[in-house]
Write an enzyme that holds these catalytic residues in place. Structure first.
Site, PDB file in Angstrom:
ATOM      1  N   HIS A  71      37.733  43.806  50.070  1.00  0.00           N
ATOM      2  CA  HIS A  71      38.513  45.050  50.070  1.00  0.00           C
ATOM      3  C   HIS A  71      37.647  46.298  50.280  1.00  0.00           C
ATOM      4  O   HIS A  71      38.181  47.385  50.479  1.00  0.00           O
ATOM      5  CB  HIS A  71      39.311  45.172  48.778  1.00  0.00           C
ATOM      6  CG  HIS A  71      40.366  44.109  48.649  1.00  0.00           C
ATOM      7  ND1 HIS A  71      41.403  43.975  49.544  1.00  0.00           N
ATOM      8  CD2 HIS A  71      40.518  43.101  47.757  1.00  0.00           C
ATOM      9  CE1 HIS A  71      42.172  42.942  49.204  1.00  0.00           C
ATOM     10  NE2 HIS A  71      41.646  42.392  48.119  1.00  0.00           N
ATOM     11  N   ARG A  94      31.092  39.843  47.071  1.00  0.00           N
ATOM     12  CA  ARG A  94      32.436  39.250  47.007  1.00  0.00           C
ATOM     13  C   ARG A  94      32.829  39.050  48.465  1.00  0.00           C
ATOM     14  O   ARG A  94      32.932  40.010  49.235  1.00  0.00           O
ATOM     15  CB  ARG A  94      33.411  40.166  46.275  1.00  0.00           C
ATOM     16  CG  ARG A  94      34.740  39.423  45.930  1.00  0.00           C
ATOM     17  CD  ARG A  94      35.847  39.673  46.882  1.00  0.00           C
ATOM     18  NE  ARG A  94      36.374  40.989  46.709  1.00  0.00           N
ATOM     19  CZ  ARG A  94      37.362  41.321  45.867  1.00  0.00           C
ATOM     20  NH1 ARG A  94      37.958  40.402  45.161  1.00  0.00           N
ATOM     21  NH2 ARG A  94      37.770  42.572  45.791  1.00  0.00           N
ATOM     22  N   GLU A 143      42.788  34.095  40.417  1.00  0.00           N
ATOM     23  CA  GLU A 143      43.610  35.313  40.503  1.00  0.00           C
ATOM     24  C   GLU A 143      45.011  35.036  41.025  1.00  0.00           C
ATOM     25  O   GLU A 143      45.687  35.946  41.509  1.00  0.00           O
ATOM     26  CB  GLU A 143      42.912  36.382  41.340  1.00  0.00           C
ATOM     27  CG  GLU A 143      42.391  35.942  42.687  1.00  0.00           C
ATOM     28  CD  GLU A 143      41.667  37.058  43.459  1.00  0.00           C
ATOM     29  OE1 GLU A 143      41.702  38.227  43.041  1.00  0.00           O
ATOM     30  OE2 GLU A 143      41.078  36.752  44.510  1.00  0.00           O
ATOM     31  N   ASP A 160      45.215  41.032  41.071  1.00  0.00           N
ATOM     32  CA  ASP A 160      46.018  39.998  41.731  1.00  0.00           C
ATOM     33  C   ASP A 160      46.679  39.070  40.713  1.00  0.00           C
ATOM     34  O   ASP A 160      47.836  38.674  40.889  1.00  0.00           O
ATOM     35  CB  ASP A 160      45.152  39.186  42.704  1.00  0.00           C
ATOM     36  CG  ASP A 160      45.028  39.883  44.053  1.00  0.00           C
ATOM     37  OD1 ASP A 160      46.050  40.394  44.556  1.00  0.00           O
ATOM     38  OD2 ASP A 160      43.916  39.943  44.594  1.00  0.00           O
TER      39      ASP A 160
END
Ligand code: 3PY
Ligand code: MG
Length: 257
Positions: free
Chosen positions: A48, A73, A152, A178
């Protein structure tokens, strides 16, 4: 001759909270600065954040130069990214949306050399930065390179015992946004809601039972404190752009009294 590289595995095995910053801005210059803030490591968010692999290469080098561990990540749980990030000198890869035992096994295969997995050889950058010979790097790489599966989704929560028991996996990492969206069936994000914390307790227990590190995305002092209370020790403390906003708000408050 081995150089003094940050030993993330030993640091995490101490059980002391490991609170790291989270970067979304693609800048080696900023990564070097963020690495010198009083956090234990820096995570580059390729999912993200606006960080692509060519950006991550320079950022990882800048973080390593500050003697902090670089974490990533990844964009997705795929077979290529973990090896690529470790080749560049990252110490840890956190893969999003790992929902099943088979997906956790794919992650481990991608991240570890045989016999644990089937990572492809070519970590020249990491090897040379660590001051290791190829033979030494091969011996050390599985220890130096940690992988976390993100829990998640409702499916991941359902399968968390099987995921946690995956040989070679080093940790679980909860994405509470999430997870709370999934548990509320899209009604909202509640990172410290009752249902979220109960689910996180289940994740922490599965991690503990399997000798894994329990991690989560925090993002604010209040959230981090509640996760520490559940036994999570590996926590994303603050996002780069939030740190700027908080700093600016604080300065404004101080100037306007
Ligand atoms: C989540 O909370 O879902 C995350 O993935 C943290 O960025
Ligand atoms: Mg997420």
């Amino acid at each position: 001759m081995a150089s003094a590289q940050f030993d993330l595995r030993t640091r995490l095995a101490s059980g002391e909270p490991f609170l790291f910053s989270w970067m979304t801005v693609p800048s080696p210059l900023l990564a070097g600065q963020v690495a010198r803030l009083p956090f234990d490591g820096v995570c580059l968010d390729m999912q993200h954040g606006m960080i692509g692999f060519p950006d991550a290469v320079g950022m990882i080098a800048a973080i390593n130069a500050a003697a902090r561990p670089a974490l990533v990540r990844s964009l997705w749980n795929d077979a290529a990214t973990p090896g690529q990030c470790f080749d560049a000198g990252a110490k840890c890869v956190i893969a999003p949306m790992v929902n099943t035992r088979a997906q956790a096994e794919l992650l481990v295969r991608a991240a570890k050399y045989p016999p644990m997995g089937s990572r492809s050889w070519g970590g020249y950058t990491a090897q040379q930065a660590a001051g290791l010979t190829p033979a030494e790097y091969l011996r050390e790489a599985n220890r130096m390179s940690m992988v976390f599966a993100m829990v998640e989704t409702a499916e991941a929560l359902e399968n968390v015992e099987a995921i946690a028991a995956t040989p070679g996996l080093d940790g679980l990492f909860v994405g509470p946004s999430d997870l709370s969206i999934a548990l509320s069936k899209g009604a909202g994000i509640d990172k410290t809601g009752k249902e979220t914390l109960a689910a996180m307790q289940k994740v922490a227990a599965a991690a503990k039972k399997n000798g894994l590190v329990a991690g989560a995305f925090g993002g604010s002092a209040e959230v981090i404190k509640s996760y520490l209370g559940l036994g999570f020790t590996f926590i994303a403390a603050a996002v780069d752009v939030d740190l700027m906003q908080w700093g600016a708000a604080e300065l404004n408050r101080a100037l306007r009294v």
